[in-house]
Enzyme design. Structure first.
Site, short mmCIF file in Angstrom:
data_model
loop_
_atom_site.label_atom_id
_atom_site.label_comp_id
_atom_site.label_asym_id
_atom_site.label_seq_id
_atom_site.Cartn_x
_atom_site.Cartn_y
_atom_site.Cartn_z
N LEU A 13 -0.47 -23.13 78.74
CA LEU A 13 -1.45 -24.09 78.24
C LEU A 13 -0.78 -25.05 77.25
O LEU A 13 -0.18 -24.62 76.26
CB LEU A 13 -2.61 -23.37 77.56
CG LEU A 13 -3.31 -22.29 78.41
CD1 LEU A 13 -4.58 -21.79 77.71
CD2 LEU A 13 -3.64 -22.80 79.80
N ALA A 15 -2.34 -28.54 76.75
CA ALA A 15 -3.19 -29.73 76.87
C ALA A 15 -3.67 -30.27 75.54
O ALA A 15 -4.22 -31.37 75.47
CB ALA A 15 -4.39 -29.43 77.76
N GLY A 16 -3.50 -29.49 74.47
CA GLY A 16 -4.04 -29.90 73.17
C GLY A 16 -3.39 -31.15 72.61
O GLY A 16 -2.23 -31.46 72.93
N ARG A 20 -2.54 -32.07 64.10
CA ARG A 20 -1.98 -31.67 62.80
C ARG A 20 -0.49 -31.99 62.68
O ARG A 20 0.05 -32.02 61.57
CB ARG A 20 -2.23 -30.18 62.56
CG ARG A 20 -3.68 -29.84 62.26
CD ARG A 20 -3.91 -28.34 62.26
NE ARG A 20 -3.05 -27.64 61.33
CZ ARG A 20 -2.89 -26.32 61.31
NH1 ARG A 20 -3.52 -25.56 62.20
NH2 ARG A 20 -2.09 -25.75 60.43
N LYS A 27 3.12 -32.13 70.88
CA LYS A 27 3.41 -30.99 70.02
C LYS A 27 4.44 -30.05 70.62
O LYS A 27 5.40 -29.65 69.95
CB LYS A 27 2.12 -30.23 69.72
CG LYS A 27 2.34 -28.96 68.89
CD LYS A 27 1.05 -28.33 68.43
CE LYS A 27 0.27 -27.73 69.57
NZ LYS A 27 -0.86 -26.91 69.08
N ASP A 107 2.73 -23.75 72.64
CA ASP A 107 3.08 -23.79 71.21
C ASP A 107 3.32 -22.40 70.63
O ASP A 107 3.34 -22.22 69.42
CB ASP A 107 2.00 -24.53 70.41
CG ASP A 107 0.63 -23.89 70.53
OD1 ASP A 107 0.49 -22.86 71.21
OD2 ASP A 107 -0.34 -24.45 69.95
N GLU A 160 -13.98 -14.17 68.90
CA GLU A 160 -13.37 -15.18 68.04
C GLU A 160 -13.83 -14.97 66.60
O GLU A 160 -14.94 -14.49 66.35
CB GLU A 160 -13.75 -16.59 68.52
CG GLU A 160 -13.20 -16.96 69.89
CD GLU A 160 -11.70 -17.19 69.87
OE1 GLU A 160 -11.13 -17.37 68.78
OE2 GLU A 160 -11.10 -17.19 70.95
N LYS A 340 35.82 -37.87 69.40
CA LYS A 340 34.76 -38.14 70.38
C LYS A 340 35.40 -38.38 71.75
O LYS A 340 36.34 -39.17 71.87
CB LYS A 340 33.94 -39.36 69.94
CG LYS A 340 33.00 -39.92 71.00
CD LYS A 340 33.54 -41.24 71.52
CE LYS A 340 32.70 -41.79 72.65
NZ LYS A 340 33.33 -42.97 73.30
N ARG A 429 55.36 -54.16 62.17
CA ARG A 429 55.06 -54.53 60.79
C ARG A 429 55.64 -55.91 60.49
O ARG A 429 56.66 -56.30 61.05
CB ARG A 429 55.71 -53.55 59.80
CG ARG A 429 55.33 -52.09 59.96
CD ARG A 429 56.16 -51.26 58.99
NE ARG A 429 55.99 -49.84 59.20
CZ ARG A 429 56.88 -48.93 58.85
NH1 ARG A 429 58.04 -49.31 58.28
NH2 ARG A 429 56.66 -47.66 59.06
#
Length: 460
Positions: A13, A15-16, A20, A27, A107, A160, A340, A429
Protein backbone atom coordinates in the site's frame (compact mmCIF):
# COMPACT_ATOMS: atom_id res chain seq x y z
CA UNK A 1 11.89 -19.51 5.64
CA UNK A 2 8.77 -19.94 3.58
CA UNK A 3 8.28 -23.08 1.52
CA UNK A 4 9.97 -22.30 -1.80
CA UNK A 5 7.40 -24.42 -3.67
CA UNK A 6 4.52 -22.31 -2.34
CA UNK A 7 3.57 -19.25 -4.37
CA UNK A 8 2.77 -15.94 -2.77
CA UNK A 9 1.89 -12.48 -4.00
CA UNK A 10 2.43 -9.22 -2.21
CA UNK A 11 0.26 -6.12 -2.11
CA UNK A 12 2.10 -2.99 -1.00
CA UNK A 13 0.00 0.00 0.00
CA UNK A 14 1.50 3.31 -1.16
CA UNK A 15 -1.47 5.49 -2.09
CA UNK A 16 -1.35 7.98 0.77
CA UNK A 17 -0.50 11.63 0.20
CA UNK A 18 2.11 11.77 2.96
CA UNK A 19 1.20 15.36 3.83
CA UNK A 20 3.26 15.36 7.03
CA UNK A 21 6.45 15.03 4.96
CA UNK A 22 5.74 18.44 3.39
CA UNK A 23 7.45 17.35 0.19
CA UNK A 24 6.85 17.19 -3.55
CA UNK A 25 8.54 13.77 -3.49
CA UNK A 26 6.25 10.84 -2.76
CA UNK A 27 6.63 9.71 0.84
CA UNK A 28 7.76 6.15 0.05
CA UNK A 29 10.44 7.45 -2.33
CA UNK A 30 12.28 9.37 0.38
CA UNK A 31 15.67 7.67 0.72
CA UNK A 32 17.15 5.79 3.62
CA UNK A 33 20.87 5.14 3.18
CA UNK A 34 20.56 6.36 -0.41
CA UNK A 35 17.72 4.03 -1.42
CA UNK A 36 13.98 4.88 -1.46
CA UNK A 37 12.22 3.29 1.50
CA UNK A 38 9.90 1.43 -0.88
CA UNK A 39 12.91 -0.22 -2.53
CA UNK A 40 14.21 -1.40 0.86
CA UNK A 41 10.91 -3.21 1.34
CA UNK A 42 10.84 -4.62 -2.19
CA UNK A 43 14.37 -5.96 -1.76
CA UNK A 44 13.20 -7.98 1.24
CA UNK A 45 10.15 -9.20 -0.67
CA UNK A 46 12.25 -10.17 -3.68
CA UNK A 47 14.54 -12.30 -1.52
CA UNK A 48 11.57 -14.65 -0.99
CA UNK A 49 10.77 -14.95 -4.70
CA UNK A 50 7.20 -13.62 -5.00
CA UNK A 51 4.98 -14.77 -7.84
CA UNK A 52 3.44 -11.31 -8.21
CA UNK A 53 3.90 -7.83 -6.77
CA UNK A 54 1.23 -5.13 -6.76
CA UNK A 55 1.84 -1.60 -5.49
CA UNK A 56 -1.36 0.33 -4.76
CA UNK A 57 -0.84 3.95 -5.83
CA UNK A 58 -2.78 7.18 -5.64
CA UNK A 59 -1.21 10.58 -5.13
CA UNK A 60 2.15 10.77 -6.90
CA UNK A 61 1.32 7.84 -9.15
CA UNK A 62 3.70 8.96 -11.92
CA UNK A 63 6.63 9.19 -9.51
CA UNK A 64 6.01 5.69 -8.21
CA UNK A 65 5.60 4.14 -11.63
CA UNK A 66 8.82 5.78 -12.81
CA UNK A 67 10.68 4.53 -9.75
CA UNK A 68 9.32 0.99 -10.06
CA UNK A 69 10.23 0.88 -13.77
CA UNK A 70 8.08 -2.18 -14.37
CA UNK A 71 9.41 -4.17 -11.39
CA UNK A 72 5.87 -4.36 -9.96
CA UNK A 73 2.33 -3.88 -11.25
CA UNK A 74 0.49 -0.81 -9.97
CA UNK A 75 -3.18 -0.50 -9.03
CA UNK A 76 -4.84 2.89 -8.61
CA UNK A 77 -6.79 3.79 -5.46
CA UNK A 78 -8.83 6.90 -6.19
CA UNK A 79 -10.38 8.16 -4.01
CA UNK A 80 -8.59 6.86 -0.90
CA UNK A 81 -11.24 5.36 1.38
CA UNK A 82 -9.09 3.43 3.84
CA UNK A 83 -6.73 0.48 4.00
CA UNK A 84 -9.37 -2.14 3.23
CA UNK A 85 -10.45 -0.21 0.15
CA UNK A 86 -6.77 0.08 -0.87
CA UNK A 87 -6.20 -3.69 -0.80
CA UNK A 88 -9.38 -4.22 -2.83
CA UNK A 89 -7.87 -2.23 -5.70
CA UNK A 90 -5.30 -4.98 -6.23
CA UNK A 91 -7.96 -7.62 -7.00
CA UNK A 92 -7.99 -6.97 -10.75
CA UNK A 93 -4.19 -7.03 -10.93
CA UNK A 94 -4.26 -10.44 -9.21
CA UNK A 95 -7.05 -11.87 -11.37
CA UNK A 96 -6.60 -15.60 -11.82
CA UNK A 97 -4.23 -15.87 -8.87
CA UNK A 98 -5.37 -18.10 -5.99
CA UNK A 99 -2.27 -18.40 -3.80
CA UNK A 100 -1.20 -16.64 -0.62
CA UNK A 101 -1.23 -12.87 -0.33
CA UNK A 102 0.98 -10.76 1.90
CA UNK A 103 -0.20 -7.20 2.61
CA UNK A 104 2.59 -4.71 3.36
CA UNK A 105 2.99 -0.93 3.60
CA UNK A 106 5.37 1.16 1.53
CA UNK A 107 6.19 3.39 4.48
CA UNK A 108 7.12 0.41 6.71
CA UNK A 109 10.39 -0.48 4.96
CA UNK A 110 12.31 -2.63 7.44
CA UNK A 111 10.17 -5.77 7.63
CA UNK A 112 12.58 -8.71 7.55
CA UNK A 113 12.21 -11.54 5.06
CA UNK A 114 12.07 -14.05 7.92
CA UNK A 115 9.11 -12.19 9.42
CA UNK A 116 7.24 -12.26 6.12
CA UNK A 117 8.04 -15.95 5.79
CA UNK A 118 6.76 -16.65 9.30
CA UNK A 119 3.43 -15.03 8.46
CA UNK A 120 3.05 -17.12 5.31
CA UNK A 121 4.06 -20.30 7.09
CA UNK A 122 1.50 -19.68 9.84
CA UNK A 123 -1.25 -19.70 7.20
CA UNK A 124 -0.46 -23.33 6.44
CA UNK A 125 -0.30 -24.78 9.94
CA UNK A 126 -2.76 -27.47 10.90
CA UNK A 127 -5.45 -25.09 12.21
CA UNK A 128 -5.51 -23.23 8.83
CA UNK A 129 -6.23 -19.68 9.96
CA UNK A 130 -8.19 -17.49 7.58
CA UNK A 131 -6.01 -14.45 8.27
CA UNK A 132 -2.61 -14.03 9.95
CA UNK A 133 -1.85 -10.64 11.51
CA UNK A 134 1.60 -9.37 12.45
CA UNK A 135 1.46 -7.88 15.95
CA UNK A 136 4.06 -6.06 17.99
CA UNK A 137 4.46 -4.74 21.54
CA UNK A 138 5.98 -1.25 21.55
CA UNK A 139 7.23 0.49 24.68
CA UNK A 140 4.45 3.02 24.17
CA UNK A 141 1.30 1.57 22.58
CA UNK A 142 0.02 5.09 21.94
CA UNK A 143 -2.63 5.36 19.23
CA UNK A 144 -1.94 2.07 17.49
CA UNK A 145 -4.81 -0.27 16.74
CA UNK A 146 -5.09 -3.15 19.20
CA UNK A 147 -5.06 -6.92 18.71
CA UNK A 148 -7.22 -8.61 21.32
CA UNK A 149 -5.95 -12.21 21.37
CA UNK A 150 -5.36 -15.12 23.75
CA UNK A 151 -1.99 -16.59 24.71
CA UNK A 152 -2.07 -18.85 21.64
CA UNK A 153 -2.44 -15.87 19.32
CA UNK A 154 -6.06 -16.60 18.47
CA UNK A 155 -7.67 -13.24 17.77
CA UNK A 156 -10.94 -12.34 19.43
CA UNK A 157 -11.12 -8.81 18.02
CA UNK A 158 -9.20 -6.17 16.10
CA UNK A 159 -9.98 -2.55 16.85
CA UNK A 160 -8.64 0.85 15.81
CA UNK A 161 -7.58 3.09 18.68
CA UNK A 162 -10.28 5.68 17.90
CA UNK A 163 -12.95 3.01 18.18
CA UNK A 164 -11.47 1.12 21.16
CA UNK A 165 -12.86 1.08 24.67
CA UNK A 166 -10.66 2.01 27.63
CA UNK A 167 -10.29 -1.68 28.46
CA UNK A 168 -9.21 -2.45 24.88
CA UNK A 169 -6.77 0.47 24.87
CA UNK A 170 -5.10 -1.05 27.91
CA UNK A 171 -3.99 -3.99 25.75
CA UNK A 172 -0.31 -3.65 24.77
CA UNK A 173 -0.46 -5.94 21.73
CA UNK A 174 -0.69 -3.65 18.71
CA UNK A 175 -1.55 -4.11 15.06
CA UNK A 176 1.28 -3.47 12.60
CA UNK A 177 -1.19 -3.46 9.70
CA UNK A 178 0.62 -6.34 7.98
CA UNK A 179 -1.49 -9.37 7.11
CA UNK A 180 -1.37 -12.63 5.24
CA UNK A 181 -4.23 -14.65 3.78
CA UNK A 182 -5.27 -16.60 0.75
CA UNK A 183 -6.27 -14.41 -2.18
CA UNK A 184 -9.82 -15.74 -2.51
CA UNK A 185 -10.47 -15.44 1.23
CA UNK A 186 -8.96 -11.95 1.46
CA UNK A 187 -11.00 -10.42 -1.35
CA UNK A 188 -14.20 -12.22 -0.27
CA UNK A 189 -13.86 -10.76 3.23
CA UNK A 190 -13.01 -7.29 1.90
CA UNK A 191 -16.26 -7.17 -0.09
CA UNK A 192 -18.11 -7.43 3.21
CA UNK A 193 -16.21 -4.66 5.04
CA UNK A 194 -18.29 -1.57 5.86
CA UNK A 195 -17.35 1.96 6.90
CA UNK A 196 -19.43 2.41 10.05
CA UNK A 197 -16.64 3.83 12.18
CA UNK A 198 -15.21 7.12 13.43
CA UNK A 199 -13.32 7.81 10.17
CA UNK A 200 -15.99 6.42 7.83
CA UNK A 201 -13.28 4.39 6.15
CA UNK A 202 -13.04 0.76 5.07
CA UNK A 203 -10.55 -0.72 7.53
CA UNK A 204 -8.43 -3.69 6.54
CA UNK A 205 -8.54 -4.95 10.13
CA UNK A 206 -12.26 -5.60 9.78
CA UNK A 207 -11.57 -8.70 7.68
CA UNK A 208 -10.50 -10.35 10.94
CA UNK A 209 -13.68 -9.39 12.74
CA UNK A 210 -15.83 -10.63 9.83
CA UNK A 211 -13.95 -13.94 9.68
CA UNK A 212 -14.38 -14.35 13.42
CA UNK A 213 -18.13 -13.73 13.08
CA UNK A 214 -18.20 -16.51 10.46
CA UNK A 215 -16.65 -18.85 13.01
CA UNK A 216 -13.27 -18.94 11.26
CA UNK A 217 -9.94 -18.75 13.03
CA UNK A 218 -7.66 -15.71 12.73
CA UNK A 219 -4.30 -15.63 14.44
CA UNK A 220 -1.55 -13.19 15.29
CA UNK A 221 2.18 -13.71 15.44
CA UNK A 222 4.25 -11.16 17.31
CA UNK A 223 7.57 -9.88 16.03
CA UNK A 224 10.48 -9.84 18.46
CA UNK A 225 11.73 -6.68 16.76
CA UNK A 226 9.11 -3.91 17.14
CA UNK A 227 11.40 -1.53 15.26
CA UNK A 228 10.92 -3.51 12.02
CA UNK A 229 7.28 -2.40 11.79
CA UNK A 230 7.86 1.28 12.53
CA UNK A 231 6.07 3.47 9.99
CA UNK A 232 7.55 6.65 8.54
CA UNK A 233 5.22 9.63 8.22
CA UNK A 234 7.38 12.69 8.89
CA UNK A 235 10.89 14.02 8.38
CA UNK A 236 11.68 13.30 12.03
CA UNK A 237 10.58 9.68 11.63
CA UNK A 238 12.62 9.46 8.43
CA UNK A 239 15.69 10.65 10.32
CA UNK A 240 15.00 8.09 13.07
CA UNK A 241 14.72 5.35 10.44
CA UNK A 242 18.03 6.43 8.90
CA UNK A 243 19.68 6.29 12.34
CA UNK A 244 18.17 2.85 12.97
CA UNK A 245 19.41 1.52 9.64
CA UNK A 246 22.90 2.98 10.09
CA UNK A 247 23.25 1.52 13.59
CA UNK A 248 22.33 -1.94 12.31
CA UNK A 249 24.72 -1.64 9.33
CA UNK A 250 27.63 -0.55 11.53
CA UNK A 251 27.10 -3.53 13.82
CA UNK A 252 26.93 -5.81 10.78
CA UNK A 253 30.15 -4.35 9.33
CA UNK A 254 32.07 -4.91 12.54
CA UNK A 255 30.64 -8.43 12.96
CA UNK A 256 31.89 -9.19 9.44
CA UNK A 257 35.46 -8.14 10.23
CA UNK A 258 35.75 -4.39 9.60
CA UNK A 259 37.22 -1.98 12.15
CA UNK A 260 35.25 1.23 12.71
CA UNK A 261 37.29 3.58 14.91
CA UNK A 262 34.24 5.72 15.74
CA UNK A 263 31.14 3.82 14.61
CA UNK A 264 28.51 6.58 15.10
CA UNK A 265 30.39 8.91 12.73
CA UNK A 266 30.53 6.45 9.81
CA UNK A 267 27.62 6.50 7.35
CA UNK A 268 27.00 3.66 4.93
CA UNK A 269 24.92 3.40 1.78
CA UNK A 270 22.38 0.64 1.25
CA UNK A 271 24.79 -1.20 -1.07
CA UNK A 272 28.21 -0.60 0.55
CA UNK A 273 30.37 -3.73 0.37
CA UNK A 274 33.32 -4.18 2.74
CA UNK A 275 35.98 -6.88 2.83
CA UNK A 276 37.69 -8.23 5.91
CA UNK A 277 40.22 -6.25 7.93
CA UNK A 278 39.06 -2.97 6.43
CA UNK A 279 39.76 -0.01 8.72
CA UNK A 280 37.47 3.01 8.63
CA UNK A 281 38.40 6.09 10.61
CA UNK A 282 35.94 8.72 11.94
CA UNK A 283 33.63 10.84 9.77
CA UNK A 284 33.66 8.72 6.62
CA UNK A 285 30.60 8.83 4.34
CA UNK A 286 29.78 6.16 1.75
CA UNK A 287 27.48 7.10 -1.10
CA UNK A 288 25.95 4.41 -3.33
CA UNK A 289 28.06 1.97 -5.29
CA UNK A 290 31.19 1.52 -3.16
CA UNK A 291 33.10 -1.76 -2.89
CA UNK A 292 36.10 -2.05 -0.57
CA UNK A 293 38.43 -5.08 -0.67
CA UNK A 294 40.27 -6.73 2.20
CA UNK A 295 42.80 -4.73 4.16
CA UNK A 296 41.92 -1.29 2.81
CA UNK A 297 42.31 1.72 5.09
CA UNK A 298 39.99 4.71 4.75
CA UNK A 299 41.16 7.62 6.84
CA UNK A 300 39.10 10.34 8.48
CA UNK A 301 36.78 12.76 6.67
CA UNK A 302 36.57 10.96 3.34
CA UNK A 303 33.58 10.81 0.99
CA UNK A 304 33.26 7.86 -1.40
CA UNK A 305 30.65 7.21 -4.07
CA UNK A 306 30.62 4.79 -7.00
CA UNK A 307 34.19 3.73 -6.22
CA UNK A 308 36.03 0.40 -6.14
CA UNK A 309 38.96 -0.06 -3.77
CA UNK A 310 41.34 -3.00 -4.09
CA UNK A 311 43.32 -4.86 -1.44
CA UNK A 312 45.50 -2.74 0.79
CA UNK A 313 44.39 0.58 -0.69
CA UNK A 314 44.79 3.69 1.46
CA UNK A 315 42.54 6.72 1.10
CA UNK A 316 42.62 10.09 2.82
CA UNK A 317 42.29 11.81 5.13
CA UNK A 318 40.01 14.39 3.47
CA UNK A 319 39.80 12.59 0.11
CA UNK A 320 36.88 12.39 -2.28
CA UNK A 321 36.32 9.43 -4.57
CA UNK A 322 33.60 10.00 -7.16
CA UNK A 323 31.81 7.56 -9.49
CA UNK A 324 34.15 5.56 -11.69
CA UNK A 325 37.11 5.78 -9.34
CA UNK A 326 38.97 2.44 -9.31
CA UNK A 327 41.97 2.04 -7.01
CA UNK A 328 43.81 -1.22 -7.56
CA UNK A 329 45.88 -3.11 -5.02
CA UNK A 330 48.03 -0.92 -2.75
CA UNK A 331 47.16 2.31 -4.57
CA UNK A 332 47.24 5.42 -2.41
CA UNK A 333 45.15 8.60 -2.47
CA UNK A 334 46.04 11.16 0.18
CA UNK A 335 44.61 14.32 1.69
CA UNK A 336 42.57 16.69 -0.48
CA UNK A 337 42.73 14.45 -3.53
CA UNK A 338 39.67 14.05 -5.75
CA UNK A 339 39.39 11.10 -8.13
CA UNK A 340 36.62 10.71 -10.72
CA UNK A 341 36.23 8.10 -13.50
CA UNK A 342 39.88 7.17 -13.12
CA UNK A 343 41.72 3.88 -12.76
CA UNK A 344 44.79 3.95 -10.54
CA UNK A 345 46.67 0.74 -11.15
CA UNK A 346 48.58 -1.22 -8.53
CA UNK A 347 50.78 0.92 -6.31
CA UNK A 348 49.97 4.24 -8.00
CA UNK A 349 50.05 7.26 -5.70
CA UNK A 350 48.53 10.71 -5.52
CA UNK A 351 49.48 11.93 -2.10
CA UNK A 352 47.89 15.36 -1.81
CA UNK A 353 46.09 18.32 -3.40
CA UNK A 354 45.33 16.66 -6.73
CA UNK A 355 42.42 16.23 -9.15
CA UNK A 356 42.37 13.15 -11.38
CA UNK A 357 39.39 12.98 -13.71
CA UNK A 358 38.82 10.78 -16.79
CA UNK A 359 42.25 9.27 -16.45
CA UNK A 360 44.27 6.07 -16.24
CA UNK A 361 47.29 6.03 -13.98
CA UNK A 362 49.81 3.24 -14.52
CA UNK A 363 51.17 0.91 -11.85
CA UNK A 364 53.70 2.56 -9.57
CA UNK A 365 53.19 6.04 -11.02
CA UNK A 366 53.58 9.01 -8.67
CA UNK A 367 51.40 12.11 -9.01
CA UNK A 368 52.84 15.21 -7.35
CA UNK A 369 50.99 17.74 -5.23
CA UNK A 370 48.78 20.20 -7.07
CA UNK A 371 48.55 18.14 -10.25
CA UNK A 372 45.32 18.31 -12.23
CA UNK A 373 44.04 16.56 -15.32
CA UNK A 374 42.34 19.22 -17.42
CA UNK A 375 39.64 16.91 -18.75
CA UNK A 376 36.89 19.31 -19.87
CA UNK A 377 36.89 22.02 -22.55
CA UNK A 378 33.42 23.31 -21.77
CA UNK A 379 31.77 20.89 -24.20
CA UNK A 380 33.41 17.45 -24.02
CA UNK A 381 35.44 15.30 -21.61
CA UNK A 382 38.83 13.90 -22.64
CA UNK A 383 41.11 11.23 -21.24
CA UNK A 384 44.59 11.45 -19.72
CA UNK A 385 46.78 8.33 -19.75
CA UNK A 386 49.78 8.14 -17.44
CA UNK A 387 52.11 5.20 -17.95
CA UNK A 388 53.63 2.84 -15.38
CA UNK A 389 56.21 4.35 -13.03
CA UNK A 390 55.78 7.81 -14.52
CA UNK A 391 56.54 10.76 -12.23
CA UNK A 392 54.42 13.89 -12.46
CA UNK A 393 56.01 16.87 -10.73
CA UNK A 394 54.06 19.16 -8.42
CA UNK A 395 51.72 21.80 -9.77
CA UNK A 396 51.48 20.22 -13.22
CA UNK A 397 48.49 20.59 -15.54
CA UNK A 398 47.90 17.72 -17.96
CA UNK A 399 45.66 19.02 -20.73
CA UNK A 400 43.65 16.12 -22.13
CA UNK A 401 43.63 14.32 -24.43
CA UNK A 402 47.21 13.57 -23.56
CA UNK A 403 49.39 10.55 -22.84
CA UNK A 404 52.41 10.37 -20.53
CA UNK A 405 54.66 7.41 -21.30
CA UNK A 406 56.08 4.74 -19.02
CA UNK A 407 58.94 5.95 -16.77
CA UNK A 408 58.51 9.50 -18.11
CA UNK A 409 59.06 12.54 -15.89
CA UNK A 410 57.06 15.74 -16.07
CA UNK A 411 58.86 18.58 -14.35
CA UNK A 412 57.14 20.55 -11.63
CA UNK A 413 55.01 23.45 -12.81
CA UNK A 414 54.57 22.11 -16.34
CA UNK A 415 51.49 22.51 -18.52
CA UNK A 416 51.56 19.51 -20.82
CA UNK A 417 49.52 19.73 -24.02
CA UNK A 418 51.31 17.11 -26.17
CA UNK A 419 52.08 13.44 -25.57
CA UNK A 420 55.21 12.57 -23.57
CA UNK A 421 57.16 9.52 -24.78
CA UNK A 422 58.38 6.64 -22.64
CA UNK A 423 61.37 7.62 -20.53
CA UNK A 424 61.22 11.26 -21.63
CA UNK A 425 61.64 14.35 -19.45
CA UNK A 426 59.19 17.12 -20.26
CA UNK A 427 59.68 20.64 -18.87
CA UNK A 428 57.19 23.33 -19.89
CA UNK A 429 58.25 26.52 -18.10
CA UNK A 430 59.13 30.09 -18.99
CA UNK A 431 62.85 30.83 -18.59
CA UNK A 432 63.63 32.42 -15.23
CA UNK A 433 64.65 36.08 -15.26
CA UNK A 434 67.14 37.22 -12.56
CA UNK A 435 67.52 40.91 -11.60
CA UNK A 436 70.00 41.31 -8.73
CA UNK A 437 69.02 43.94 -6.13
CA UNK A 438 65.65 44.67 -7.74
CA UNK A 439 63.62 43.43 -4.76
CA UNK A 440 65.69 45.46 -2.28
CA UNK A 441 65.14 48.65 -4.29
CA UNK A 442 61.41 47.89 -4.61
CA UNK A 443 60.93 47.39 -0.86
CA UNK A 444 62.85 50.58 -0.02
CA UNK A 445 60.79 52.67 -2.46
CA UNK A 446 57.51 51.27 -1.15
CA UNK A 447 58.44 51.87 2.50
CA UNK A 448 59.20 55.51 1.71
CA UNK A 449 55.92 55.88 -0.20
CA UNK A 450 53.94 54.42 2.70
CA UNK A 451 55.69 56.66 5.25
CA UNK A 452 54.96 59.77 3.17
CA UNK A 453 51.32 58.81 2.87
CA UNK A 454 51.06 58.35 6.64
CA UNK A 455 52.69 61.74 7.33
CA UNK A 456 50.25 63.42 4.95
CA UNK A 457 47.25 61.99 6.82
CA UNK A 458 48.62 63.19 10.17
CA UNK A 459 49.12 66.82 9.01
CA UNK A 460 45.80 67.16 7.20
Amino acid sequence: MTDTTREFATIILAAGKGTRMKSDLHKVLHPIAGQPMLMHLLASVDSLGPARKVVVVGSGRDQLENALAGSAVTALQEPQLGTGHAVQQAEIALAGYDGDVLVLYGDVPFVRPQTMAAMLDRLHEADSPKVVVLAFEPDDAGHYGRVIADDMGRIAKMVEYKDASEEERACRVCNSGLMAGRAADMFDLLRRVGNDNAQQEYYLVDVVNIANADGDLCTAITTDRPDEVAGINSRAELAAAEAQWQEFRREEAMADGATLRDPPSVFFSFDTKLGRDVTIEPNVVFGPGVTVADGAHIKAFCHLEGATLGEGVEVGPFARLRPGAVLEKNAFVGNFVEVKKTVMHEGAKASHLTYLGDAEVGAGANIGAGTITCNYDGYFKYKTTIGPRAFIGSNSALVAPVSIGADAIVGAGSTVTRDVLDGELRLVRAEQSVKPGWADRFHEAMRKKKAAAKEGRETS
